[in-house]
Design a protein around this motif. Structure first.
Motif, mmCIF file in Angstrom:
data_model
loop_
_atom_site.group_PDB
_atom_site.id
_atom_site.type_symbol
_atom_site.label_atom_id
_atom_site.label_comp_id
_atom_site.label_asym_id
_atom_site.label_seq_id
_atom_site.Cartn_x
_atom_site.Cartn_y
_atom_site.Cartn_z
ATOM 1 N N TYR A 57 0.830 -1.198 0.000
ATOM 2 C CA TYR A 57 0.000 0.000 0.000
ATOM 3 C C TYR A 57 0.869 1.255 0.000
ATOM 4 O O TYR A 57 2.016 1.242 0.455
ATOM 5 C CB TYR A 57 -0.894 0.025 1.247
ATOM 6 C CG TYR A 57 -1.944 -1.060 1.269
ATOM 7 C CD1 TYR A 57 -3.276 -0.770 1.012
ATOM 8 C CD2 TYR A 57 -1.598 -2.381 1.561
ATOM 9 C CE1 TYR A 57 -4.245 -1.774 1.039
ATOM 10 C CE2 TYR A 57 -2.551 -3.384 1.592
ATOM 11 C CZ TYR A 57 -3.871 -3.077 1.328
ATOM 12 O OH TYR A 57 -4.824 -4.070 1.357
ATOM 13 N N MET A 58 0.288 2.342 -0.529
ATOM 14 C CA MET A 58 0.833 3.684 -0.349
ATOM 15 C C MET A 58 -0.128 4.369 0.605
ATOM 16 O O MET A 58 -1.269 4.681 0.238
ATOM 17 C CB MET A 58 0.911 4.423 -1.687
ATOM 18 C CG MET A 58 1.961 3.848 -2.628
ATOM 19 S SD MET A 58 3.651 4.078 -2.041
ATOM 20 C CE MET A 58 3.843 5.842 -2.301
ATOM 21 N N GLN A 59 0.324 4.536 1.838
ATOM 22 C CA GLN A 59 -0.555 4.955 2.933
ATOM 23 C C GLN A 59 -1.662 3.893 3.091
ATOM 24 O O GLN A 59 -1.361 2.762 3.375
ATOM 25 C CB GLN A 59 -1.117 6.360 2.664
ATOM 26 C CG GLN A 59 -0.051 7.431 2.506
ATOM 27 C CD GLN A 59 0.857 7.563 3.712
ATOM 28 O OE1 GLN A 59 0.434 7.397 4.851
ATOM 29 N NE2 GLN A 59 2.124 7.856 3.469
ATOM 30 N N ASP A 60 -2.920 4.256 2.846
ATOM 31 C CA ASP A 60 -4.007 3.290 3.003
ATOM 32 C C ASP A 60 -4.580 2.839 1.663
ATOM 33 O O ASP A 60 -5.626 2.185 1.615
ATOM 34 C CB ASP A 60 -5.140 3.896 3.850
ATOM 35 C CG ASP A 60 -4.688 4.196 5.265
ATOM 36 O OD1 ASP A 60 -3.889 3.401 5.799
ATOM 37 O OD2 ASP A 60 -5.127 5.217 5.822
ATOM 38 N N VAL A 61 -3.915 3.215 0.559
ATOM 39 C CA VAL A 61 -4.424 2.892 -0.774
ATOM 40 C C VAL A 61 -3.646 1.717 -1.352
ATOM 41 O O VAL A 61 -2.406 1.697 -1.345
ATOM 42 C CB VAL A 61 -4.297 4.111 -1.713
ATOM 43 C CG1 VAL A 61 -4.808 3.774 -3.108
ATOM 44 C CG2 VAL A 61 -5.051 5.304 -1.119
ATOM 45 N N ALA A 62 -4.362 0.709 -1.881
ATOM 46 C CA ALA A 62 -3.716 -0.461 -2.481
ATOM 47 C C ALA A 62 -2.810 -0.026 -3.618
ATOM 48 O O ALA A 62 -3.185 0.793 -4.455
ATOM 49 C CB ALA A 62 -4.775 -1.435 -2.989
ATOM 50 N N ASP A 63 -1.602 -0.580 -3.655
ATOM 51 C CA ASP A 63 -0.597 -0.177 -4.638
ATOM 52 C C ASP A 63 -0.276 -1.338 -5.583
ATOM 53 O O ASP A 63 -0.487 -1.255 -6.799
ATOM 54 C CB ASP A 63 0.659 0.285 -3.898
ATOM 55 C CG ASP A 63 1.575 1.140 -4.762
ATOM 56 O OD1 ASP A 63 1.182 1.499 -5.886
ATOM 57 O OD2 ASP A 63 2.695 1.453 -4.300
ATOM 58 N N TYR A 64 0.235 -2.446 -5.047
ATOM 59 C CA TYR A 64 0.544 -3.630 -5.842
ATOM 60 C C TYR A 64 -0.031 -4.859 -5.141
ATOM 61 O O TYR A 64 -0.104 -4.907 -3.914
ATOM 62 C CB TYR A 64 2.062 -3.810 -6.004
ATOM 63 C CG TYR A 64 2.737 -2.667 -6.712
ATOM 64 C CD1 TYR A 64 2.729 -2.584 -8.105
ATOM 65 C CD2 TYR A 64 3.376 -1.657 -5.998
ATOM 66 C CE1 TYR A 64 3.352 -1.534 -8.760
ATOM 67 C CE2 TYR A 64 3.995 -0.602 -6.637
ATOM 68 C CZ TYR A 64 3.973 -0.546 -8.023
ATOM 69 O OH TYR A 64 4.575 0.500 -8.671
ATOM 70 N N TRP A 65 -0.443 -5.839 -5.944
ATOM 71 C CA TRP A 65 -1.002 -7.065 -5.377
ATOM 72 C C TRP A 65 -0.305 -8.270 -5.996
ATOM 73 O O TRP A 65 -0.009 -8.284 -7.184
ATOM 74 C CB TRP A 65 -2.497 -7.148 -5.629
ATOM 75 C CG TRP A 65 -3.186 -7.950 -4.558
ATOM 76 C CD1 TRP A 65 -3.568 -9.242 -4.611
ATOM 77 C CD2 TRP A 65 -3.558 -7.471 -3.266
ATOM 78 N NE1 TRP A 65 -4.155 -9.619 -3.432
ATOM 79 C CE2 TRP A 65 -4.160 -8.551 -2.577
ATOM 80 C CE3 TRP A 65 -3.432 -6.237 -2.606
ATOM 81 C CZ2 TRP A 65 -4.640 -8.443 -1.274
ATOM 82 C CZ3 TRP A 65 -3.918 -6.133 -1.313
ATOM 83 C CH2 TRP A 65 -4.509 -7.218 -0.662
ATOM 84 N N PHE A 66 -0.031 -9.278 -5.182
ATOM 85 C CA PHE A 66 0.689 -10.462 -5.631
ATOM 86 C C PHE A 66 -0.196 -11.700 -5.579
ATOM 87 O O PHE A 66 -0.934 -11.910 -4.613
ATOM 88 C CB PHE A 66 1.931 -10.704 -4.769
ATOM 89 C CG PHE A 66 2.986 -9.648 -4.901
ATOM 90 C CD1 PHE A 66 3.993 -9.763 -5.860
ATOM 91 C CD2 PHE A 66 2.980 -8.522 -4.073
ATOM 92 C CE1 PHE A 66 4.971 -8.789 -5.987
ATOM 93 C CE2 PHE A 66 3.958 -7.550 -4.189
ATOM 94 C CZ PHE A 66 4.953 -7.681 -5.156
#
Length: 348
Positions: A57-66
């Motif tokens: 996450y970047m702060q509370d926002v989803a950034d990358y998912w694996f």
């Protein structure tokens, strides 16, 4: 090859609660991520399907998912790793390269080696499901994964800077090249210390370079020690060739003439002088040199210097070549605990 700062937390102290471990929907910041945690991996390798790992996450926002997909081809078990970008369309990510892993018995975890391969992606659509790499395991490998979590090292090399400010890999390579101290090792201008081997070979070296790479040497050269005062030390149990290769690693970050190096001796020196990189190089080299003639010797060395990775590789080889147990050198294993570990491994 990219090697991130993975020293803390130490791999053998990993746990899911660590904020730098990706696991499910728990928030892990992109710039801090160090590991992906895969649970129940033994069962999932036997049940080919797509599985979720978690995201950053970047702060509370989803950034990358694996995510990953398991597959069985013949007697080989495959794990295909994927990444999904929620935000920027161009990014770099680095993950464990190769299939070599270490087992931490204290925490029941298995982790892939911490040397990483970097992947760069440009102009991807948002939410692109992108393939990263594939890991392959034998049946013997996955036995080590039973009832254990698998950790894959991961890093976003430029997560803390915008894409417009990224430094190209070519620039990074040039910086590394310019900081190579091999010239000082070959022509030790300005040297201020002498190390002599047991057989009388002397090396003119630089205190600052020794201290920068080894806490042991740093302590030796600090204050009122005899070595510091005399600017000289003799290593009475280290041969000239082994000392040369150790110093070559300290000055250059690598070793040459690999075919003629005694990596068992270098593993000992890496352990004594706390040279993590040389330790990992020696472990890997010894694992690649295992044969019917030397596997028991390598097993003993691995046990002597507490190398779980090398010990596992030797035991796997013995399990596949049980005729080794009839060799006369088997009687040279004097550690009852090591014999117990070997018997337990062969029985599973």
């Amino acid at each position: 090859m990219y090697e991130p700062r993975v020293g803390e937390p130490a791999a053998n102290k990993l746990n899911i609660a660590d904020t730098r471990v990706v696991h499910g929907h728990r928030v892990c910041q992109t710039r801090e991520v160090k590991w992906l945690c895969l649970e129940n991996i033994y069962q999932k390798l036997h049940r080919p399907n797509f599985y979720d790992i978690g995201g950053t996450y970047m702060q509370d926002v989803a950034d990358y998912w694996f995510t990953y997909k398991t597959e069985i081809v013949g007697d080989i078990f495959l794990l295909h790793l994927f990444i999904c970008n929620h935000g920027v369309s161009s990014f770099s990510v680095a993950v464990s390269c190769g299939n070599k892993f270490k087992v931490s018995k204290k925490t029941d975890t298995v982790y892939l080696q911490q040397y990483l391969t970097e992947f760069q992606f440009k102009q991807l659509n948002e939410l692109s499901h992108t393939y990263l790499t594939t890991y392959s395991f034998t049946e013997l490998d996955i036995e080590c994964l039973k009832d254990r979590k698998l950790y894959i090292a991961v890093s976003f090399p430029f997560a803390s800077r915008p894409l417009s400010e990224e430094i190209s890999l070519e620039v990074i390579d040039n910086v590394k090249l310019n900081h190579d101290c091999s010239a000082l090792f070959t022509d030790p201008i300005g040297s201020d210390f002498v190390i002599e081997s047991a057989d009388g070979v002397k090396f003119q070296i630089h205190k600052v370079i020794l201290a920068a790479h080894s806490e042991v040497f740093k302590a030796m050269l600090k204050g009122e020690t005899a070595e510091s005062q005399n600017s000289y030390v003799k290593l009475v149990d280290v041969g000239g060739d082994d000392l040369r290769y150790m110093l070559e690693y300290i000055y250059t970050g690598t070793v040459t003439d690999v075919e003629n190096i005694n990596f068992a001796s270098l593993l000992m020196l890496a352990d004594r002088y706390n040279l993590k990189g040389l330790w990992e190089v020696s472990e890997h080299a010894l694992s690649e040199q295992i044969t019917l003639d030397n596997v028991l010797d390598i097993l003993i060395v691995a046990d002597m210097y507490d190398s779980d990775f090398l010990k596992t590789e030797a035991m796997k080889f013995i399990r596949e070549n049980k005729e080794v147990l009839n060799c006369s050198s088997f009687s040279e294993i004097n550690s009852a605990d090591l014999l117990k570990q070997l018997c337990t491994y062969l029985a599973t």
